[in-house]
Design an enzyme around this catalytic site. Structure first.
Site, PDB file in Angstrom:
ATOM      1  N   ARG A 178      65.109  66.094  68.312  1.00 58.20           N
ATOM      2  CA  ARG A 178      64.867  64.922  69.236  1.00 58.20           C
ATOM      3  C   ARG A 178      64.454  64.748  70.731  1.00 58.20           C
ATOM      4  NH1 ARG A 178      68.340  60.070  67.822  1.00 58.20           N
ATOM      5  NH2 ARG A 178      69.514  61.687  66.406  1.00 58.20           N
ATOM      6  N   LYS A 237      66.382  75.897 109.363  1.00 57.73           N
ATOM      7  CA  LYS A 237      66.004  76.356 108.946  1.00 57.73           C
ATOM      8  C   LYS A 237      66.727  77.903 109.273  1.00 57.73           C
ATOM      9  CE  LYS A 237      63.549  80.212 107.359  1.00 57.73           C
ATOM     10  NZ  LYS A 237      62.790  81.049 107.589  1.00 57.73           N
TER      11      LYS A 237
END
Ligand code: UD1
Ligand code: CA
Length: 468
Positions: free
Chosen positions: A14, A353
């Site tokens: 499921r 970064k």
């Protein structure tokens, strides 16, 4: 010795997923990990997990943990059922051990519940103890059938139950305690003569009862704990409860959460006192937030350390460190491997970064800082770009203490701006700047008077007004 047998071989169709059900995450952590942690916390020394067809990924995920994995054969013509699953662990069950059976898909089970079950089992000197719950809607669960004196007689599955038995509201959680030897002996006696042709572990209860052993039941206080996950809807249900538990825990520790229904804090996150978390914030992984932080808006922080007194608004921070009293956002993105100092400002639309930025430096608006080492008290103007990539390789830029990078400059790496280096706005720096220098690297301005008039541009204009 306490042994657990954790059943996780069911097919879970499921879920409609490629991934094993027990690796789906609730509040950031795989479902099975919750059960293993609760079991260990309840002083279970040996944990045996029964996996099925998609077990390889499960073994891989837990490869550094001292867990025994056993694969239950699954396929046509092969027996099936919770009893058959438990049989797979027979070789690990010592005669004088206490065995607890758990399910790998019930992440809400508490360590304290397993401990209480052990205590109840041992203090009452029971041979088998079932963890049960009283449910308003007991449908689909096995029902606990008790005798006149309240003793547990047997467990009957919904599919095998009469209308009378279906009315019973006390259900089998699927969690039990057994004396090792008795469990092994009874397992050898179960069969699959039932509505589902499965080997039911529940039959062990009736077998032991009929053989004169003592079978008890310990009723759980919070039935949510035994909620299993068989579908995405149940996954969301458990996620909701787990999230609420996590938020309650933090609020109990002195953290303000303005709207707990809309705050998403994963299981491994730590938060210091008097921090305030506004709606929409997502804190993930191993994130640690210090004291007195304010986090607002659409902020997502992943595996990062945020020191005390930091304020963050509508920003993303990944795998990075942020020092005390720093301000971030709105709309900043701190990408992995960045280290930002104390009292720094990373303002609107700034991306950082793989860079270090030391204390008291500022990049207040619209900049890209990539692969850079920036000193103390540096000012990065609006629109500055650290040009770190030539299409093939990445290079670093160094900016010394007290440097000033004027707006809209490009620093073409590899390049170094020494301390107190000043860069005029709009410069493109390719050769570096020495200590204390002002560098202007832009085309000199040329003004040509009367140029517009000479070109006749005003006459051609049809804008009206000032165009004679
Ligand atoms: C089982 C109990 C039922 C109880 C309910 C609680 C039996 C016969 N019934 O019902 O009384 O109320 O749990 O949720 O035990 N599993 C395996 N291998 C198998 C079959 C199942 O590992 O061959 C695992 C599943 O992955 C799952 C657990 O066992 O974690 C329970 O299986 P499930 O099919 O959900 O049990 P139920 O029949 O619903
Ligand atoms: Ca089930």
């Amino acid at each position: 010795m306490n042994i657990s047998i954790i059943l996780a071989a069911g097919e879970s169709t499921r879920m409609k997923s490629k991934l094993s059900k027990v690796l789906h995450r609730v509040a950031g952590k795989p479902i099975l990990e919750y059960i293993i942690e609760a079991s260990k916390g309840a002083k279970v020394e040996k944990n045996v997990v029964i996996v099925g067809r998609s077990g390889d990924k499960v073994r891989e995920y837990f490869k550094d943990e001292p867990i025994i994995f056993k694969t239950q054969p699954i396929g046509e013509g092969i027996p099936y059922g919770t009893g058959f699953a438990v049989m797979q662990a027979t070789e690990y069950i010592e005669d004088d051990s206490t065995v607890v059976i758990l399910y790998g898909d019930t992440p809400l089970i508490r360590e304290s519940t397993i401990t209480n079950l052990f205590n109840y089992h041992k203090e009452n000197d029971l041979d088998a103890t079932v963890l049960t719950a009283i449910l308003d809607n007991p449908k689909d669960y096995g029902r606990i059938v008790r005798g006149e004196n309240g003793n547990v007689l047997k467990i009957v599955e919904e599919k095998d139950a009469s209308e009378e038995i279906k009315k019973i509201k006390e259900i089998n959680s699927g969690i039990y305690c057994f004396k090792g030897k008795l469990l092994k002996d009874a397992l050898a006696k179960i069969d699959n003569n039932n509505a589902q042709n499965e080997y039911y572990i529940t039959d062990v209860i009736e077998i032991l009862k009929n053989e004169g052993y003592s079978v008890g039941a310990y009723v759980i206080e919070d039935p949510n704990e035994i909620h299993g996950i068989n579908s995405r809807a149940q996954l969301a249900f458990c996620e909701n409860i787990m999230r609420d538990r996590i938020n309650q825990y933090h609020m109990g520790n002195g953290i303000t959460i303005i709207d707990p229904d809309n705050t998403y804090i994963e299981a491994g996150v730590k938060i210091g006192r008097d921090s305030i978390i506004y709606p929409g914030v997502v804190l993930e992984g191993k994130t640690e937030i210090g004291e007195d932080c304010i986090i607002r808006g659409d902020t997502r922080i992943v595996n990062s350390i945020i020191s005390a007194g930091v304020s963050i608004e509508s920003s993303t921070i990944e795998d990075s460190f942020v020092g005390e009293d720093t301000k971030i956002g709105p709309y900043a993105h701190i990408r992995p491997n960045s280290r930002i100092g104390k009292n720094v400002k990373i303002g609107n639309f700034v991306e950082v970064k793989n860079s270090t930025i030391k204390d008291n430096s500022k990049a207040s608006h619209l900049a890209y800082i990539g692969d850079a080492d920036i000193g103390y008290n540096v000012n990065i103007g609006c629109g500055v770009v650290f040009v770190n990539y030539n299409g093939k390789e990445k290079f670093r830029t160094i900016v010394g203490d007290n440097a000033f990078i004027g707006s809209n400059s490009n620093l073409v790496a590899p390049v170094e701006v020494e301390p107190w280096g000043y860069i005029a706005a709009g410069s493109t720096i390719t050769k570096g700047v020495k200590e204390g220098e002002l560098c202007i690297a832009r085309a000199p301005q040329v003004n040509i008077p009367g140029w517009v008039e000479r070109k006749g541009l005003k006459k051609q204009s049809n804008l009206g007004g000032n165009n004679k």
